[in-house]
Design a protein around this motif. Sequence first.
Motif, PDB file in Angstrom:
ATOM      1  N   LYS A 109       0.768  -1.194   0.159  1.00 42.03           N
ATOM      2  CA  LYS A 109      -0.031   0.093   0.041  1.00 42.03           C
ATOM      3  C   LYS A 109       0.943   1.375  -0.179  1.00 42.03           C
ATOM      4  CE  LYS A 109      -3.906  -2.002   0.292  1.00 42.03           C
ATOM      5  NZ  LYS A 109      -4.658  -2.163  -0.560  1.00 42.03           N
ATOM      6  N   LEU A 110       0.470   2.290  -0.857  1.00 42.58           N
ATOM      7  CA  LEU A 110       1.119   3.667  -0.692  1.00 42.58           C
ATOM      8  C   LEU A 110       1.546   4.011   0.701  1.00 42.58           C
ATOM      9  CD1 LEU A 110       2.244   5.135  -3.051  1.00 42.58           C
ATOM     10  CD2 LEU A 110       0.060   6.555  -2.795  1.00 42.58           C
ATOM     11  N   ALA A 111       2.610   4.520   1.064  1.00 42.33           N
ATOM     12  CA  ALA A 111       3.110   4.868   2.238  1.00 42.33           C
ATOM     13  C   ALA A 111       3.096   6.404   2.481  1.00 42.33           C
ATOM     14  CB  ALA A 111       4.619   4.316   2.776  1.00 42.33           C
ATOM     15  N   TYR A 112       3.417   7.178   1.491  1.00 43.40           N
ATOM     16  CA  TYR A 112       3.577   8.640   1.643  1.00 43.40           C
ATOM     17  C   TYR A 112       3.821   9.248   0.213  1.00 43.40           C
ATOM     18  CZ  TYR A 112       8.629   7.541   1.587  1.00 43.40           C
ATOM     19  OH  TYR A 112       9.871   6.927   1.022  1.00 43.40           O
ATOM     20  N   HIS A 113       3.721  10.435   0.192  1.00 47.59           N
ATOM     21  CA  HIS A 113       3.908  11.329  -0.966  1.00 47.59           C
ATOM     22  C   HIS A 113       5.124  12.492  -0.639  1.00 47.59           C
ATOM     23  CE1 HIS A 113       0.040  10.547  -2.609  1.00 47.59           C
ATOM     24  NE2 HIS A 113      -0.556  10.496  -1.201  1.00 47.59           N
ATOM     25  N   ILE A 114       5.935  12.366  -1.829  1.00 46.18           N
ATOM     26  CA  ILE A 114       6.906  13.383  -1.685  1.00 46.18           C
ATOM     27  C   ILE A 114       6.892  14.549  -2.896  1.00 46.18           C
ATOM     28  CG2 ILE A 114       8.522  11.733  -0.645  1.00 46.18           C
ATOM     29  CD1 ILE A 114       9.612  11.001  -3.381  1.00 46.18           C
ATOM     30  N   PHE A 115       7.622  15.586  -2.752  1.00 44.23           N
ATOM     31  CA  PHE A 115       7.533  16.567  -3.504  1.00 44.23           C
ATOM     32  C   PHE A 115       6.264  17.176  -4.076  1.00 44.23           C
ATOM     33  CE2 PHE A 115      11.650  14.511  -4.363  1.00 44.23           C
ATOM     34  CZ  PHE A 115      12.662  15.871  -4.050  1.00 44.23           C
ATOM     35  N   VAL A 116       5.321  17.172  -3.080  1.00 41.40           N
ATOM     36  CA  VAL A 116       3.986  17.612  -2.920  1.00 41.40           C
ATOM     37  C   VAL A 116       3.878  19.279  -3.352  1.00 41.40           C
ATOM     38  CG1 VAL A 116       2.986  15.730  -2.001  1.00 41.40           C
ATOM     39  CG2 VAL A 116       3.400  18.233  -0.846  1.00 41.40           C
ATOM     40  N   ALA A 117       5.103  19.955  -2.997  1.00 44.14           N
ATOM     41  CA  ALA A 117       4.816  21.425  -3.503  1.00 44.14           C
ATOM     42  C   ALA A 117       4.988  21.789  -4.750  1.00 44.14           C
ATOM     43  CB  ALA A 117       6.102  21.946  -2.707  1.00 44.14           C
ATOM     44  N   ASP A 118       5.394  20.458  -5.843  1.00 47.64           N
ATOM     45  CA  ASP A 118       5.723  20.856  -7.285  1.00 47.64           C
ATOM     46  C   ASP A 118       4.486  19.959  -7.977  1.00 47.64           C
ATOM     47  OD1 ASP A 118       7.205  21.681  -9.408  1.00 47.64           O
ATOM     48  OD2 ASP A 118       8.360  19.797  -9.288  1.00 47.64           O
ATOM     49  N   LYS A 119       3.513  19.429  -7.259  1.00 48.58           N
ATOM     50  CA  LYS A 119       2.471  18.712  -7.885  1.00 48.58           C
ATOM     51  C   LYS A 119       1.610  19.533  -8.932  1.00 48.58           C
ATOM     52  CE  LYS A 119      -1.888  18.760  -5.061  1.00 48.58           C
ATOM     53  NZ  LYS A 119      -2.749  19.380  -6.380  1.00 48.58           N
ATOM     54  N   GLY A 120       1.018  18.747  -9.678  1.00 50.07           N
ATOM     55  CA  GLY A 120      -0.042  19.365 -10.802  1.00 50.07           C
ATOM     56  C   GLY A 120      -1.069  20.085 -10.069  1.00 50.07           C
ATOM     57  N   ASP A 121      -1.638  21.202 -10.643  1.00 52.43           N
ATOM     58  CA  ASP A 121      -2.613  22.004 -10.127  1.00 52.43           C
ATOM     59  C   ASP A 121      -4.122  21.251 -10.482  1.00 52.43           C
ATOM     60  OD1 ASP A 121      -2.962  22.538 -12.722  1.00 52.43           O
ATOM     61  OD2 ASP A 121      -3.037  24.579 -12.566  1.00 52.43           O
ATOM     62  N   TYR A 122      -3.929  20.141 -11.035  1.00 52.31           N
ATOM     63  CA  TYR A 122      -5.435  19.435 -11.833  1.00 52.31           C
ATOM     64  C   TYR A 122      -5.790  18.146 -10.767  1.00 52.31           C
ATOM     65  CZ  TYR A 122      -2.027  16.277 -13.367  1.00 52.31           C
ATOM     66  OH  TYR A 122      -0.983  15.140 -13.449  1.00 52.31           O
ATOM     67  N   TYR A 123      -5.276  18.148  -9.550  1.00 54.37           N
ATOM     68  CA  TYR A 123      -5.657  17.296  -8.675  1.00 54.37           C
ATOM     69  C   TYR A 123      -5.387  17.616  -7.245  1.00 54.37           C
ATOM     70  CZ  TYR A 123      -0.731  15.375  -8.418  1.00 54.37           C
ATOM     71  OH  TYR A 123       0.642  15.302  -8.473  1.00 54.37           O
ATOM     72  N   ASP A 124      -6.060  16.849  -6.374  1.00 55.86           N
ATOM     73  CA  ASP A 124      -5.728  16.891  -4.690  1.00 55.86           C
ATOM     74  C   ASP A 124      -5.412  15.598  -4.164  1.00 55.86           C
ATOM     75  OD1 ASP A 124      -6.738  19.704  -4.709  1.00 55.86           O
ATOM     76  OD2 ASP A 124      -8.947  18.916  -4.860  1.00 55.86           O
TER      77      ASP A 124
END
Length: 126
Positions: free
Chosen positions: A101-116
């Motif tokens: 199972k996915l554990a965590y997210h990284i570089f979220v400051a750079d994520k696309g603006d089209y999703y949350d």
Amino acid sequence: MHKGSCLCGGVRFEVKGELPAPNACHCSMCRKHTGHYEAGTDVPRSAVTVAGEDKLTWFQSSENVRRGFCSVCGSSLFFDPPALDWIGIMMGAFDTPTNTKLAYHIFVADKGDYYDITDGLPQNLQ
């Protein structure tokens, strides 16, 4: 044994042992390489066997990392920092259940603006 392949089946791989929990990278390079964010697991190099290497192409995306993809179908397969003893494998390339199972997210400051990101997992800005 975990098995995987690209979309056309030209590149295949096997991973011995359990897979570590994957993470999701939202940096611009991963988004451009995969078409969205990258979900991958990092495994010891010694645990991976690849077949169809003649169809595997490597792109040097930065000074320390190269990315592997199928030259026929374009499937994103590997995230490889050659100086380290592990290689990242894209979760979507596995053919068999991963039991992870996915554990965590990284570089979220750079994520696309089209999703949350709404799954409640830890989010690291970098």
